[in-house]
Write a protein that holds these residues in place. Structure first.
Motif, mmCIF file in Angstrom:
data_model
loop_
_atom_site.group_PDB
_atom_site.id
_atom_site.type_symbol
_atom_site.label_atom_id
_atom_site.label_comp_id
_atom_site.label_asym_id
_atom_site.label_seq_id
_atom_site.Cartn_x
_atom_site.Cartn_y
_atom_site.Cartn_z
ATOM 1 N N ALA A 129 0.826 -1.212 0.000
ATOM 2 C CA ALA A 129 0.000 0.000 0.000
ATOM 3 C C ALA A 129 0.862 1.264 0.000
ATOM 4 O O ALA A 129 0.572 2.230 -0.716
ATOM 5 C CB ALA A 129 -0.930 -0.004 1.211
ATOM 6 N N VAL A 130 1.935 1.270 0.786
ATOM 7 C CA VAL A 130 2.835 2.419 0.837
ATOM 8 C C VAL A 130 3.464 2.665 -0.537
ATOM 9 O O VAL A 130 3.513 3.798 -1.029
ATOM 10 C CB VAL A 130 3.930 2.202 1.905
ATOM 11 N N GLY A 131 3.955 1.588 -1.166
ATOM 12 C CA GLY A 131 4.571 1.724 -2.481
ATOM 13 C C GLY A 131 3.581 2.210 -3.520
ATOM 14 O O GLY A 131 3.903 3.060 -4.355
ATOM 15 N N GLY A 132 2.367 1.667 -3.470
ATOM 16 C CA GLY A 132 1.336 2.110 -4.396
ATOM 17 C C GLY A 132 1.009 3.577 -4.219
ATOM 18 O O GLY A 132 0.886 4.332 -5.192
ATOM 19 N N ALA A 133 0.878 3.998 -2.960
ATOM 20 C CA ALA A 133 0.582 5.414 -2.688
ATOM 21 C C ALA A 133 1.713 6.311 -3.154
ATOM 22 O O ALA A 133 1.480 7.417 -3.663
ATOM 23 C CB ALA A 133 0.336 5.608 -1.188
ATOM 24 N N SER A 134 2.958 5.858 -3.000
ATOM 25 C CA SER A 134 4.108 6.670 -3.402
ATOM 26 C C SER A 134 4.151 6.893 -4.909
ATOM 27 O O SER A 134 4.725 7.879 -5.383
ATOM 28 C CB SER A 134 5.413 6.019 -2.933
ATOM 29 N N THR A 135 3.524 6.001 -5.673
ATOM 30 C CA THR A 135 3.474 6.142 -7.125
ATOM 31 C C THR A 135 2.233 6.876 -7.593
ATOM 32 O O THR A 135 2.302 7.831 -8.378
ATOM 33 C CB THR A 135 3.513 4.756 -7.798
ATOM 34 N N VAL A 136 1.068 6.446 -7.120
ATOM 35 C CA VAL A 136 -0.196 6.884 -7.713
ATOM 36 C C VAL A 136 -0.630 8.268 -7.225
ATOM 37 O O VAL A 136 -1.123 9.084 -8.013
ATOM 38 C CB VAL A 136 -1.309 5.848 -7.442
ATOM 39 N N VAL A 137 -0.463 8.557 -5.943
ATOM 40 C CA VAL A 137 -0.934 9.844 -5.416
ATOM 41 C C VAL A 137 -0.217 11.032 -6.069
ATOM 42 O O VAL A 137 -0.875 11.990 -6.508
ATOM 43 C CB VAL A 137 -0.819 9.895 -3.880
ATOM 44 N N PRO A 138 1.134 11.027 -6.190
ATOM 45 C CA PRO A 138 1.777 12.168 -6.857
ATOM 46 C C PRO A 138 1.349 12.325 -8.312
ATOM 47 O O PRO A 138 1.190 13.450 -8.794
ATOM 48 C CB PRO A 138 3.279 11.832 -6.756
ATOM 49 N N VAL A 139 1.161 11.206 -9.017
ATOM 50 C CA VAL A 139 0.713 11.274 -10.409
ATOM 51 C C VAL A 139 -0.698 11.853 -10.486
ATOM 52 O O VAL A 139 -1.002 12.707 -11.327
ATOM 53 C CB VAL A 139 0.769 9.886 -11.065
ATOM 54 N N PHE A 140 -1.577 11.398 -9.603
ATOM 55 C CA PHE A 140 -2.954 11.891 -9.554
ATOM 56 C C PHE A 140 -2.974 13.403 -9.352
ATOM 57 O O PHE A 140 -3.679 14.133 -10.055
ATOM 58 C CB PHE A 140 -3.694 11.175 -8.421
ATOM 59 N N LEU A 141 -2.175 13.890 -8.414
ATOM 60 C CA LEU A 141 -2.134 15.331 -8.134
ATOM 61 C C LEU A 141 -1.516 16.115 -9.290
ATOM 62 O O LEU A 141 -1.989 17.193 -9.655
ATOM 63 C CB LEU A 141 -1.360 15.592 -6.843
ATOM 64 N N ALA A 142 -0.443 15.576 -9.884
ATOM 65 C CA ALA A 142 0.216 16.272 -10.990
ATOM 66 C C ALA A 142 -0.710 16.379 -12.190
ATOM 67 O O ALA A 142 -0.711 17.407 -12.897
ATOM 68 C CB ALA A 142 1.500 15.537 -11.384
ATOM 69 N N GLU A 143 -1.505 15.347 -12.448
ATOM 70 C CA GLU A 143 -2.398 15.349 -13.600
ATOM 71 C C GLU A 143 -3.614 16.255 -13.391
ATOM 72 O O GLU A 143 -4.244 16.677 -14.348
ATOM 73 C CB GLU A 143 -2.835 13.929 -13.935
ATOM 74 N N LEU A 144 -3.942 16.549 -12.174
ATOM 75 C CA LEU A 144 -5.038 17.468 -11.879
ATOM 76 C C LEU A 144 -4.585 18.921 -11.790
ATOM 77 O O LEU A 144 -5.376 19.840 -11.959
ATOM 78 C CB LEU A 144 -5.714 17.077 -10.560
ATOM 79 N N ALA A 145 -3.307 19.134 -11.535
ATOM 80 C CA ALA A 145 -2.810 20.479 -11.229
ATOM 81 C C ALA A 145 -2.541 21.299 -12.483
ATOM 82 O O ALA A 145 -2.032 20.777 -13.477
ATOM 83 C CB ALA A 145 -1.526 20.380 -10.411
ATOM 84 N N PRO A 146 -2.856 22.602 -12.474
ATOM 85 C CA PRO A 146 -2.383 23.512 -13.523
ATOM 86 C C PRO A 146 -0.860 23.602 -13.448
ATOM 87 O O PRO A 146 -0.291 23.523 -12.359
ATOM 88 C CB PRO A 146 -3.018 24.856 -13.153
ATOM 89 N N PHE A 147 -0.200 23.781 -14.605
ATOM 90 C CA PHE A 147 1.268 23.744 -14.585
ATOM 91 C C PHE A 147 1.859 24.860 -13.722
ATOM 92 O O PHE A 147 2.937 24.695 -13.141
ATOM 93 C CB PHE A 147 1.822 23.806 -16.016
ATOM 94 N N GLU A 148 1.161 26.000 -13.586
ATOM 95 C CA GLU A 148 1.705 27.124 -12.806
ATOM 96 C C GLU A 148 1.896 26.769 -11.336
ATOM 97 O O GLU A 148 2.770 27.333 -10.669
ATOM 98 C CB GLU A 148 0.786 28.353 -12.901
ATOM 99 N N ILE A 149 1.069 25.870 -10.802
ATOM 100 C CA ILE A 149 1.161 25.518 -9.380
ATOM 101 C C ILE A 149 1.360 24.017 -9.190
ATOM 102 O O ILE A 149 1.112 23.486 -8.111
ATOM 103 C CB ILE A 149 -0.101 25.983 -8.608
#
Length: 483
Positions: A129-149
């Motif tokens: 679960a820790v390894g999965g979270a370390s991969t998926v959560v940052p990708v999820f946030l990066a794909e939702l975020a505007p590039f400026e922030i």
């Protein structure tokens, strides 16, 4: 605003980012998803204070202590690799919900374990679960975020990780000093982890899917709807057009998954950059401090109870450093941040090694000076390296290989972490603090050379503009021009 790639090709104009309800929704999504980071931090940090009473109750020796600690870490490597692919196929949101369930079940196994074998099963579940979270959560946030922030928004997950670790240190210190006489105190330390797991599960049920993943899978209407939730309408439509154009070009050129990576030398190169960054981060020894900080402080001269309390200090500075990192992440280049970070951590390693060699055991100043230097190391690491590394790995890979590339890079990150966590007690026993930290310093010099010669810049670009430059190799040409 016009965004161009390094070949000078113009991309779709994006209206300026504005505030309003959409920014608040984006903030809420980042808070909920970052419970995954909080769980990551707590589950990796809790072993720091739970290990000694656990070993006493279950009869663990030095090697089996290493097995208990490293089993989570090696499982995290598998979780990172597997969940990167799962999230590419199944979706980021659904994968995070699955991870919340694994966090809860793993906590039950560890808390209720009658013996060493069941304990390892629980640690493996938590590790996955820790390894999965370390991969998926940052990708999820990066794909939702505007590039400026994107840097500051994605970086919130890393701040959540260190908040989780600090929470574990504080819970350990309170329970260890108040209920330390109880045989099962370490079970209570682990049981606390169930609370954020429940919050992550129910919170993600109400969160949207990544719009970029939806577009890649052909769910265009749903993707546009999500974008309009977290962007002003004109900006949402412009980003939708840009992402759709990129996804269409990928499919037209058959740029999908592992096959596309292996057939493109530039994609192989960026994957090696990601792997190198992940391994370099771990070989600073940061997680050796987070897992075995109490042992290091006892070796420095603190008594056991005092070491447990003093161990909170690195956790506090990690959170402070993470918050500082968020304030400049969208203003300073990633490469400069890495170079400053590895320079500072290498200096700290050298000073820790020299201090432990010059100050003899029994010297009353020895434990306090080493504690100060350990805190300085953790602060430098968190301010300049940890947040930046996780943000970089979440943004540098093209859409069609983002889960795969991030997963492979973090797989090697966790493998490096696993070997260090398994052998760190043995290394300290064999070479002492002096030899251990001189070794870390030598690795830091190699990391600096790697950053300067091989790591390209990613800040200030949309994910789609970065994708074009990474795929064609233009990102390296731009890097050389900047130099």
């Amino acid at each position: 605003m016009v965004d161009t790639n390094s070949n000078g090709q113009a991309s779709i104009k994006l209206p300026p980012l504005t505030g309003g309800p959409c920014r608040k929704r984006l903030g809420l999504i980042s808070v909920i998803a970052s419970f995954g980071g909080l769980l990551f931090g707590y589950d990796t940090g809790v072993i720091n204070g739970a290990l000694r009473p656990m070993a006493a109750e279950l009869g663990l020796e030095a090697f089996t202590e290493g097995v208990v600690t490293s089993s989570l870490v090696f499982a995290a490597a598998i979780g990172a690799l597997a969940c990167g692919r799962i999230s590419d196929a199944w979706g980021r949101r659904k994968t995070i919900i699955l991870l919340a369930i694994l966090f809860f079940v793993g906590t039950l196994f560890v808390t209720l374990t009658p013996n060493f074998a069941i304990l390892i099963v629980g640690r493996v579940l938590l590790g996955f679960a820790v390894g999965g979270a370390s991969t998926v959560v940052p990708v999820f946030l990066a794909e939702l975020a505007p590039f400026e922030i994107r840097g500051s928004l994605s970086g919130r997950n890393e701040v959540a990780i260190v908040i989780g670790q600090l929470s574990a240190f504080i819970v350990n210190a309170i329970l260890g000093n108040v209920l330390g006489h109880l045989d099962g105190v370490w079970r209570i330390m682990f049981a606390v982890c169930a609370i954020p797991a429940i919050c992550l599960f129910f919170g993600m049920l109400r969160m949207p899917e990544s719009p970029r993943w939806l577009i890649e899978k052909g769910h265009n209407e749903e993707a546009l709807k999500v974008l309009k939730m977290v962007r002003p309408e004109d900006r949402a439509e412009a980003e939708f057009a840009e992402i759709s154009q990129t996804a269409l070009e990928e499919k037209k050129d058959n740029q999908i998954g592992l096959k596309a990576v292996l057939s493109n030398k530039w994609l192989i190169r960026i994957l090696l950059v990601g792997i190198g960054l992940g391994v370099a981060q771990q070989f600073t020894g940061i997680n050796s401090i987070m897992y075995y900080g109490q042992i290091v402080l006892i070796e420095s001269g603190f008594e056991e109870g005092a070491a447990l309390i003093a161990n909170i200090a690195p956790g506090v500075i990690a959170v402070i450093g993470g918050l500082i990192a968020l304030t400049y992440m969208d203003r300073f280049d990633r490469r400069k941040t890495f170079i400053i970070g590895y320079s500072l951590t290498t200096i700290c390693h050298l000073l820790i090694g020299i201090s432990s060699m010059v100050l003899e055991e029994g010297n009353p100043l020895r434990p306090w000076i080493i504690l100060f230097l350990v805190v300085a190391f953790v602060g430098s690491m968190q301010t300049f390296l940890n947040v930046a590394t996780w943000v970089y790995l979440s943004e540098v890979f093209p859409l069609h290989m983002r889960g795969l590339g991030t997963g492979v890079s973090i797989f090697f990150l966790w493998i490096a972490n696993g070997f260090l966590s398994l052998y760190f007690p043995t290394l300290v026993e064999a070479t002492g603090i002096t030899g251990t930290f001189f070794l870390f310093a030598g690795i830091g010099v190699l990391a600096l050379i790697f950053i300067i010669t091989s790591v390209p810049e990613t800040r200030g670009r949309t994910l789609e503009a970065l994708e074009e430059d990474v795929t064609t190799g233009a990102i390296y040409t731009a890097h050389k021009k900047v130099k």
